[in-house]
Design an enzyme around this catalytic site. Structure first.
Site, PDB file in Angstrom:
ATOM      1  N   ASP A  44      56.038 -21.813   5.469  1.00 45.62           N
ATOM      2  CA  ASP A  44      54.812 -22.197   6.165  1.00 45.62           C
ATOM      3  C   ASP A  44      54.945 -22.079   7.682  1.00 45.62           C
ATOM      4  O   ASP A  44      55.998 -22.386   8.248  1.00 45.62           O
ATOM      5  CB  ASP A  44      54.501 -23.657   5.796  1.00 45.62           C
ATOM      6  CG  ASP A  44      53.247 -24.179   6.472  1.00 45.62           C
ATOM      7  OD1 ASP A  44      52.176 -23.584   6.275  1.00 45.62           O
ATOM      8  OD2 ASP A  44      53.335 -25.189   7.203  1.00 45.62           O
TER       9      ASP A  44
ATOM     10  N   GLU B  37      54.171 -17.184   6.005  1.00 50.79           N
ATOM     11  CA  GLU B  37      52.778 -17.431   6.383  1.00 50.79           C
ATOM     12  C   GLU B  37      52.645 -17.496   7.890  1.00 50.79           C
ATOM     13  O   GLU B  37      53.323 -18.279   8.548  1.00 50.79           O
ATOM     14  CB  GLU B  37      52.287 -18.757   5.805  1.00 50.79           C
ATOM     15  CG  GLU B  37      50.824 -19.024   6.082  1.00 50.79           C
ATOM     16  CD  GLU B  37      50.548 -20.140   7.086  1.00 50.79           C
ATOM     17  OE1 GLU B  37      49.369 -20.355   7.400  1.00 50.79           O
ATOM     18  OE2 GLU B  37      51.494 -20.776   7.569  1.00 50.79           O
TER      19      GLU B  37
HETATM   20  C1  LIG Z   1      47.786 -21.338   5.115  1.00 45.37           C
HETATM   21  C2  LIG Z   1      48.676 -22.504   5.342  1.00 45.37           C
HETATM   22  O1  LIG Z   1      49.699 -22.624   4.733  1.00 45.37           O
HETATM   23  N1  LIG Z   1      48.285 -23.414   6.203  1.00 45.37           N
HETATM   24  C3  LIG Z   1      49.050 -24.579   6.547  1.00 45.37           C
HETATM   25  C4  LIG Z   1      49.823 -24.294   7.785  1.00 45.37           C
HETATM   26  O2  LIG Z   1      50.519 -25.409   8.210  1.00 45.37           O
HETATM   27  C5  LIG Z   1      49.691 -26.498   8.507  1.00 45.37           C
HETATM   28  C6  LIG Z   1      50.600 -27.578   8.998  1.00 45.37           C
HETATM   29  O3  LIG Z   1      51.706 -27.680   8.165  1.00 45.37           O
HETATM   30  C7  LIG Z   1      48.886 -26.919   7.299  1.00 45.37           C
HETATM   31  O4  LIG Z   1      47.974 -27.921   7.652  1.00 45.37           O
HETATM   32  C8  LIG Z   1      48.123 -25.735   6.783  1.00 45.37           C
HETATM   33  O5  LIG Z   1      47.450 -26.064   5.611  1.00 45.37           O
END
Ligand SMILES: CC(=O)N[C@H]1CO[C@H](CO)[C@@H](O)[C@@H]1O
Ligand SMILES: *[C@@H]1O[C@H](CO)[C@@H](O)[C@H](O)[C@H]1NC(C)=O
Ligand SMILES: *[C@@H]1O[C@H](CO)[C@@H](O)[C@H](O)[C@H]1NC(C)=O
Ligand SMILES: *[C@@H]1O[C@H](CO)[C@@H](O)[C@H](O)[C@H]1NC(C)=O
Ligand SMILES: *[C@@H]1O[C@H](CO)[C@@H](O)[C@H](O)[C@H]1NC(C)=O
Ligand SMILES: *[C@@H]1O[C@H](CO)[C@@H](O)[C@H](O)[C@H]1NC(C)=O
Ligand SMILES: [Ca+2]
Ligand SMILES: [Ca+2]
Length: 599
Positions: free
Chosen positions: A228, A298
């Site tokens: 993430d 991501e």
């Molecule tokens: C697409 C995704 O994974 N979004 C996440 C990115 O990180 C933030 C903070 O950890 C999350 O709130 C999102 O949902």
């Protein structure tokens, strides 16, 4: 009986990856994203959980999905619904127990499914014991002293220390990234919520903790990780201000918004590549014959940065970085030309060993059916599943689920609650409503007699649910199953070969061909009408321009997105599609010379 079933499914898995090496199962699969709070509630508390997921696993065999990816289920006070981890090696009670997890993974594997876990290395919860200890003091005896990004008040500042904010950095949710802690007389950095302090990956002890956590799950047998928010992992150590974004107009009296700065000190720092390489090597150590561990990243970043996350053949990083090209496609810009641009932008720069992937929705963005209109949702599944590469399906996309509307008072998402003045821009509740299983109460998601954590979309009573669509062979789900089967069975969809055919304001069309061109194999012409009215073209002429060979001028409609023209023969010189319609036509066009073309 169980043993026989396991062997049977093993054979199925082998067929699925025919033509792919054992460590390439993730190329033949569909990745299905499960937002655990919203998938299935087993105990009637109104929140989805692990036992709920386990109880529904057969669904994936039924629809032709072989990989599930779970958003975080780790122990968490749920300030960001699991993206604020309080223990990287435990399950939150709201989702169940470690025994529930073990049951989930063993049943998944029994059914031939792969399980991918979310990994959240940028930050922890402020309730994580590391942070609780770290914030106590900055003594050299404090083992957790440097686990987070702590800095002193700005020098030469005549205000009280807590007002001497170190620099101008702004977090993703607006306002400063710095939060004062009196005990340490220092600020800590948070790119997301205050309750999500950023870890300091420059401290080797933190790197070791991350490796320890990854090993824990790899040893449990997970089939991969999705990492993430990687672009935010490192910040510049010199703490210089970030440049002001000249294209941003500040609103007077409002706290600074994320877009007000150019983030070249707090995002996409090169150090992250080293970290990804380390995690890749760790993951590879656990890869065994027929048990390859996938790594996906991501980040919403520029194309060039995104491609860098593949690493190089010598220093591999992600198997693929999520491709978010389609994530902000909306009604205003949906067109054949736009789709071509999004597809080609991604395909044109990939080297032959970089595998493509497609994402059309997720838990942070309005659902595809809402963004572009329900009429086009089926066509987007056609694209997602039949372009070269690995598709990701966000739960509910297979039945064309739509967003819900949630009032500010009922809003659950802390990103919105913390931004009352911009809540509609920040809220992610609309795309997180429970999966609609059937026509019973809460759409079969929960047995609760009270409220579920979010309401279900009332269109579950109008056919937007799994049970009704299973019974209807013209449904979005029936189409999805058919597409998944095509992906699995047809060699044309197991390659990287892609040729654009007709591309206009309304139409995006492409040809998929198998490797073996000698036996005049089946190839597939996929046509999507993204326009608002019918469109008719001569595809024979367009195919001629590609200098391919063709056996005759006719094909057979293998699938039509409305499931009403399947099996009909179709001349290629005049093909008409209704607005929003997609056709997959089996042809005998063959003889391509290059893998990817930009025509
Ligand atoms: C697409 C995704 O994974 N979004 C996440 C990115 O990180 C933030 C903070 O950890 C999350 O709130 C999102 O949902
Ligand atoms: C602090 O201010 C003093 C007096 O204005 C100046 O001489 C000194 O260079 C400043 N120090 C820093 C670190 O800016
Ligand atoms: C950050 O961006 C500014 C303005 O575009 C540029 O002048 C500066 O060199 C950049 N800094 C880094 C570290 O890239
Ligand atoms: C579509 O338009 C919106 C503005 O309406 C824009 O934010 C978005 O980036 C565009 N999407 C694509 C894929 O070009
Ligand atoms: C939202 O809550 C506030 C405070 O409890 C209340 O005053 C207001 O009427 C509510 N608004 C709606 C639309 O329910
Ligand atoms: C759906 O079922 C009906 C009735 O059995 C049949 O006539 C029709 O061809 C089927 N359609 C598809 C797309 O399979
Ligand atoms: Ca529950
Ligand atoms: Ca960070």
């Amino acid at each position: 009986m169980a043993v026989i079933r396991a062997i049977y499914l093993f054979v199925l898995t082998q067929i699925l990856v025919k033509g792919l090496r054992w460590n390439e199962w993730w190329k033949g699969t569909i990745v299905y994203q499960i937002y655990p709070r919203s998938f299935m509630d087993s105990d009637g508390d109104g929140v989805g959980d692990l036992a709920g997921i386990t109880s529904r696993l057969e669904y994936f065999n039924d629809i032709g999905v072989s990989t599930i990816w779970l958003n975080p289920v780790y122990k968490s006070p749920m300030a960001d619904f699991g993206y604020d981890v309080a223990d990287f090696k435990d399950i939150d009670p709201i989702f169940g127990t470690m025994a529930d997890f073990d049951e989930l993974i063993s049943k998944a594997h029994r059914l031939g499914l792969k399980l991918v876990m979310d990994f959240v290395p940028n930050h922890t919860s402020d309730q994580h014991p590391w942070f609780v200890e770290s914030k106590k003091n900055k003594d050299s005896t404090n083992r957790y002293r440097d686990y987070y990004v702590w800095v002193d008040p700005k020098k030469n500042c005549s205000d009280p220390p807590e007002k001497c904010i170190p620099n101008n950095w702004v977090g993703l949710l607006g306002g400063t990234v710095w939060e004062w802690v009196p005990e340490r007389q220092q600020f800590y950095l948070h790119q997301f919520l205050k309750k999500q302090p950023d870890l300091n990956h420059r401290d080797p002890a933190v790197q070791l903790q991350m490796i320890d956590a990854l090993q824990f799950w790899l040893e449990k047998g997970i089939d991969g990780i999705r990492v993430d928010s990687i672009r935010f992992i490192y910040e510049n150590v010199d703490l210089d201000d970030e440049p002001i974004n000249p294209d941003y107009t500040p609103i007077p009296g409002e706290r600074p918004q994320y877009n007000s700065l150019i983030h070249n000190k707090t995002a996409d720092l090169p150090e992250v590549q080293e970290l990804l390489y380390v995690w890749r090597r760790l993951s590879d150590e656990y890869s065994r014959e027929h048990n390859y561990r996938l790594m996906v990243t991501e980040a919403y970043v520029t194309h060039k940065t995104l491609l860098s996350y593949y690493g190089t053949p010598e220093r591999p990083e992600a198997d693929f970085p999520f491709n978010f090209g389609f994530i902000d496609l909306n009604k205003e810009n949906l067109s054949g030309i736009k789709i071509h641009q999004l597809v080609n932008d991604w395909m044109k720069d990939l080297s032959p060993d970089e595998w493509p992937n497609w994402v059309i929705g997720n838990h942070d963005n309005s659902r595809i059916a809402d963004r572009i209109g329900v009429k086009y949702a089926r066509a987007l599944n056609v694209l997602n599943l039949l372009l070269p590469g690995t598709p990701t399906t966000y739960y509910g996309e297979e039945i064309a689920m739509e967003d819900i509307w949630v009032s500010y008072n009922d809003t659950q998402d802390p990103f919105a609650i913390n931004n009352p003045e911009h809540w509609e821009e920040y809220t992610r509740d609309p795309e997180r409503s429970p999966l609609q299983w059937d026509r019973s109460s809460h759409a079969g998601f929960s047995k609760t007699t009270g409220k579920a954590w979010l309401p279900v979309n009332q269109n579950y009573l109008l056919g937007i649910n799994v049970a009704d669509q299973k019974a209807d062979n013209t449904s979005a789900l029936a189409l999805y199953k058919k597409l998944a089967a095509l992906r699995k069975d047809e060699p044309a969809f197991h390659t990287n070969h892609l040729k654009y055919v007709v591309v206009t304001e309304k139409i995006f069309s492409f040809l998929r061909m198998p490797d073996d061109q000698d036996t005049k194999p089946d190839s597939f012409l996929v046509i999507i009408n993204a326009g608002t009215s019918e469109s008719t073209h001569d595809y024979t002429a367009a195919l001629k321009k590609l200098e391919l060979k063709a056996e005759g001028d006719a094909g057979v409609i293998e699938v039509s997105s409305n499931m009403d023209r399947n099996g009909k023969s179709q001349g290629l010189s005049k093909i008409s599609l209704a607005a929003g319609e997609a056709l997959i036509i089996k042809t005998s066009v063959y003889g391509f010379s290059s893998a990817v073309s930009n025509t």
